[in-house]
Design an enzyme around this catalytic site. Structure first.
Site, PDB file in Angstrom:
ATOM      1  CG  HIS A  46      12.427  39.319  53.115  1.00 43.90           C
ATOM      2  ND1 HIS A  46      13.794  39.435  53.042  1.00 43.90           N
ATOM      3  CD2 HIS A  46      12.062  38.460  52.142  1.00 43.90           C
ATOM      4  CE1 HIS A  46      14.236  38.662  52.075  1.00 43.90           C
ATOM      5  NE2 HIS A  46      13.196  38.064  51.515  1.00 43.90           N
ATOM      6  CG  HIS A  99      19.451  46.072  47.859  1.00 34.94           C
ATOM      7  ND1 HIS A  99      19.079  44.781  47.528  1.00 34.94           N
ATOM      8  CD2 HIS A  99      20.624  46.287  47.238  1.00 34.94           C
ATOM      9  CE1 HIS A  99      19.996  44.252  46.743  1.00 34.94           C
ATOM     10  NE2 HIS A  99      20.945  45.147  46.539  1.00 34.94           N
TER      11      HIS A  99
END
Length: 113
Positions: A46, A99
């Protein structure tokens, strides 16, 4: 991250149409595609956005980015493709997990906006 939708996909808690996976990276089809081929490429670690890359996670982020040409080739994107990432709310980032949008399958114009 407990409430991160991408972390839930990585952990198998939510389904995805996976097109690529390795030790550090997961790529899956976007559920609301903006092009004939629209894949999200994410690090399994993350990281919120490009602004959050640091000495501890830069190798993971680099591996994720380095996977994109292989993913594009596997998807048949030999004539070119576009890679986009959004940073922060003002930059259009909806999911706070780094992303990259890999877009292809059509010819894009030079200008994005």
């Amino acid at each position: 991250m407990e409430n991160c939708i991408f972390c839930k996909i990585i952990n198998g808690e939510l389904p995805s149409a996976t097109v690529y996976e390795d030790e550090n990276t997961l790529a899956f089809r976007d559920i609301n595609p903006a092009a004939p081929i629209h894949v999200l490429v994410i690090p399994k670690q993350h990281i919120i956005s490009l602004d959050d890359i640091n000495t501890e996670n830069k190798k993971t982020a680099a591996n994720c980015l380095a996977a994109i040409p292989e993913i594009a080739k596997n998807l048949g994107l030999v004539g070119g493709y576009r890679v986009i990432t959004n940073i922060g709310k003002d930059g259009g980032q909806v999911v706070p997990h780094l992303h990259f949008h890999l877009l292809g399958g059509k010819k894009f114009k030079e200008k994005i906006v």
